[in-house]
Scaffold this active site. Structure first.
Site, PDB file in Angstrom:
ATOM      1  N   LYS A   1       9.304 -67.251  40.207  1.00 46.59           N
ATOM      2  CA  LYS A   1       9.284 -66.937  38.766  1.00 46.59           C
ATOM      3  C   LYS A   1      10.060 -65.653  38.549  1.00 46.59           C
ATOM      4  CE  LYS A   1       7.516 -64.926  35.566  1.00 46.59           C
ATOM      5  NZ  LYS A   1       8.241 -64.067  34.601  1.00 46.59           N
TER       6      LYS A   1
ATOM      7  N   THR B   1       2.185 -51.830  39.025  1.00 44.55           N
ATOM      8  CA  THR B   1       0.878 -51.735  39.676  1.00 44.55           C
ATOM      9  C   THR B   1      -0.183 -52.439  38.828  1.00 44.55           C
ATOM     10  OG1 THR B   1       1.511 -49.718  40.808  1.00 44.55           O
ATOM     11  CG2 THR B   1      -0.851 -50.076  40.509  1.00 44.55           C
ATOM     12  N   GLU B   2      -0.088 -52.334  37.497  1.00 47.44           N
ATOM     13  CA  GLU B   2      -1.090 -52.966  36.618  1.00 47.44           C
ATOM     14  C   GLU B   2      -1.128 -54.469  36.871  1.00 47.44           C
ATOM     15  OE1 GLU B   2       1.496 -51.042  35.342  1.00 47.44           O
ATOM     16  OE2 GLU B   2       0.197 -49.287  35.491  1.00 47.44           O
TER      17      GLU B   2
ATOM     18  N   GLU C   1       5.070 -43.501  36.743  1.00 47.94           N
ATOM     19  CA  GLU C   1       6.370 -44.095  37.053  1.00 47.94           C
ATOM     20  C   GLU C   1       7.126 -44.283  35.731  1.00 47.94           C
ATOM     21  OE1 GLU C   1       6.512 -48.218  38.483  1.00 47.94           O
ATOM     22  OE2 GLU C   1       7.926 -47.556  40.009  1.00 47.94           O
TER      23      GLU C   1
ATOM     24  N   GLU D   1       4.298 -55.596  46.223  1.00 47.56           N
ATOM     25  CA  GLU D   1       5.247 -54.486  46.294  1.00 47.56           C
ATOM     26  C   GLU D   1       5.289 -53.893  44.891  1.00 47.56           C
ATOM     27  OE1 GLU D   1       7.865 -52.238  45.728  1.00 47.56           O
ATOM     28  OE2 GLU D   1       9.433 -53.750  46.025  1.00 47.56           O
TER      29      GLU D   1
ATOM     30  N   CYS E   1      11.893 -49.036  42.286  1.00 49.61           N
ATOM     31  CA  CYS E   1      10.504 -48.706  42.630  1.00 49.61           C
ATOM     32  C   CYS E   1      10.437 -47.528  43.599  1.00 49.61           C
ATOM     33  CB  CYS E   1       9.786 -49.917  43.199  1.00 49.61           C
ATOM     34  SG  CYS E   1      10.722 -50.759  44.466  1.00 49.61           S
TER      35      CYS E   1
ATOM     36  N   GLY F   1       6.494 -55.778  41.235  1.00 50.84           N
ATOM     37  CA  GLY F   1       6.451 -55.378  39.831  1.00 50.84           C
ATOM     38  C   GLY F   1       5.508 -54.208  39.635  1.00 50.84           C
TER      39      GLY F   1
END
Ligand code: NDP
Length: 525
Positions: free
Chosen positions: A231, A285-286, A436, A305, A339, A283
């Protein structure tokens, strides 16, 4: 591979004399008189020399973008259930590029079932040496069509052509080559004799390196004998769809790779699907936390990751000019949408003033603008949503008392743009030192002793990457041991190789991608 931003005198940042003018998007302005003085000197030098850059635009002709794209399921492209679609736009111009199928629950069922059949009947039983041939073929086709991929990625993502051309596409091909080499050697990879694949992998990737992230996910999964449902991110679906075409061209058996375009709900439906054995996610962290919660207790293997807030630590004995290049590459490469970006610069106090001054001078030479121009260093921000986030966090930096500076820089009228920005006087409690930003924004902090550098570097919930600049080898080893980061670069930054594992600690996730370690996430070990 070094991610060098061009060492050239800039047309857009630095030349146009906007030192006292707030810029669009970031509202950024030169705030340091000393720095403004430095830039005007640079501008005078350039004017004296009569430096001018003619446009060096890569042609779009090589890419043909269809008005509509379907989902790639079981080896063919077709519409989504209910024929739902969404638009993808060029972030540099806001020009709509194409309508793309929006996958729903029934499409996820179809894709997972195609992947299951391909796993059980074709790909799983196939000898590794045969699987390797397909991966080599994909790698070679990526190389053959590299210019087409580079142009398409720049148009859909907004990143400069010299980065897609020199980094994203070659590295994506390199991952397929590398893992092709492992496909018939899994017995010797250190996981015991005859390690078994997991089955069907559901893979969700972000928009910052669309093709490269697809390669990071697909190549080890396929080499290990799994089949995949991928995806891509909503804002950057086109290169994954071109990769699906490459799978057709390589005559990869139907169902081995499936590409479901869509939004967050598509990703959520995919990872929650009971037919999936492995979830791999890159993507925020949430979302990573939400995925871990959603699949807890399901027995699915998970690799995450996630984000980072890396410290790039510069000691007083560092080679300053090299460190400046490393700092610039660390945070301004790919507009800071990285990232592992070196978003927190920790400089030893005794050299801080000099380093920041040189950094400012260097930033005035960066060229911001048309991503398809080969001289461009800084392209467009990937989406309005991301631009809003960068703008909001930068405003918070100012409100909390940090000093903001950007080189004089005129931003294009259309599209999503943000001037390279440096904050000094940053304290550890500021949001710009903790969160971030995922944009071209650097927070500068200082330290006096190596111990203080380590404490500050580790003062983050993340733990993905770090950099250290010093001429002492023993100090590099000591720092690398003390810093809680999955990757530590020494006297360089942002170097990648398919043979080298990459991944984080704590809120940066778990599991490793790349290298022999990257196979472990796709094997029953
Ligand atoms: P997300 O984490 O939301 O998106 C990453 C991928 O996950 C996309 O394909 C997204 O789809 C998909 N997704 C979103 N929600 C879910 C869900 N509930 N279940 C499964 N998949 C889901 O990142 P964003 O693009 O929204 O960016 C937000 C912030 O995340 C950025 O500002 C940045 O700070 C950080 N980020 C970090 C990255 C990294 O590599 N560390 C990469 C990207 C972002 P869709 O695109 O359709 O939303």
């Amino acid at each position: 591979m070094p991610f060098a931003l061009g060492a050239i005198m800039g047309q857009d940042c630095g030349r146009q004399g906007l030192a006292d003018k707030a810029t669009r998007g970031g509202g950024a302005a030169v705030t340091s008189e000393k720095a403004a003085g430095a830039t005007s000197v640079l501008r005078r030098d350039q004017a004296d020399m009569g430096w001018e850059y003619a446009p060096a635009r890569e042609s779009r002709e090589i890419v043909s973008i269809a008005p509509e794209y379907g989902l790639f399921v079981n080896g063919d492209f077709g519409p989504a259930q209910g024929s739902k679609t969404f638009a993808t736009v060029n972030p540099a111009t806001e020009e709509p590029l194409a309508r793309v199928a929006l996958a729903g629950g029934r499409d996820v069922d179809r894709a997972v079932s195609a992947a299951r059949t391909a796993y059980e009947q074709v790909w799983g039983p196939m000898p590794g040496a045969e699987r390797a041939k397909y991966l080599y073929r994909i790698a070679r086709i990526l190389q053959e069509r590299s210019r087409e991929f580079a142009v398409l990625e720049s148009i859909d993502n907004g990143k400069p052509i010299k980065e897609t051309r020199d980094v994203d596409i070659p590295l994506a091909a390199a991952h397929f080559f590398y893992y092709a080499g492992w496909a018939d050697k899994l017995d010797y990879a250190g996981f015991g004799p005859q390690p078994r694949p997991l089955g069907v992998a559901g893979q969700v990737i972000p928009w910052n390196f669309p093709l490269l992230m697809a390669a990071w996910k697909l190549a080890p999964a396929l080499a290990a004998g799994n089949t995949c449902v991928l995806k891509p991110a909503e804002t950057t679906p086109l290169s994954a769809l071109l990769l699906a075409e490459v799978c057709q061209q390589a005559e990869l058996p139907p169902g081995v790779v499936n590409v479901l375009t869509g939004a967050g709900e598509t990703g959520a439906a995919l990872v929650a699907h009971p037919g999936i054995n492995k979830v791999a996610f890159t993507g925020s962290t949430e979302v990573g936390i939400a995925i871990a919660e959603a699949i807890a207790g399901s027995g699915k293997k998970l690799t995450l990751e996630l984000g980072g807030k890396a410290a790039n630590v510069v000691f007083d004995d560092a080679p300053v000019e090299q460190a400046i290049e490393g700092i610039v590459n660390g945070i301004f490469f790919n507009q800071g949408h990285v990232c592992c970006a070196g978003s927190r610069l920790l400089v030893q106090e005794s050299v801080a003033e000099h380093v920041v001054e040189r950094l400012r001078q260097r930033l005035t030479t960066l060229r911001l603008g048309d991503p398809l121009d080969k001289n461009t260093d800084i392209g467009a921000i990937n989406s309005r949503q991301q631009l809003d986030k960068i703008t909001e966090l930068s405003a918070a930096g100012e409100a909390e008392g940090a000093r903001r500076w950007s080189p004089p820089c005129e931003l294009p009228k259309k599209g999503f743009w943000f001037a390279p920005t440096v904050f000094t006087g940053v304290s550890q409690s500021h949001r710009i030192a903790r969160e971030e930003i995922f944009g071209p924004v650097l927070s500068v902090l200082t330290f006096r002793t190596p111990e203080e550098a380590v404490t500050k570097a580790n003062n983050t919930p993340y733990g993905l990457s770090a950099g250290v600049w010093t001429e002492k080898g023993s100090r590099i080893l000591w720092m690398a041991q003390k810093m809680r980061a999955g990757v530590v670069w020494a006297n360089t930054y942002n170097r990648f190789d398919p043979a080298s594992p990459f991944g984080g600690y704590r809120e940066s996730g778990f599991g490793r991608e790349g290298g022999r370690h990257g196979l472990a996430g796709y094997l029953d070990v």
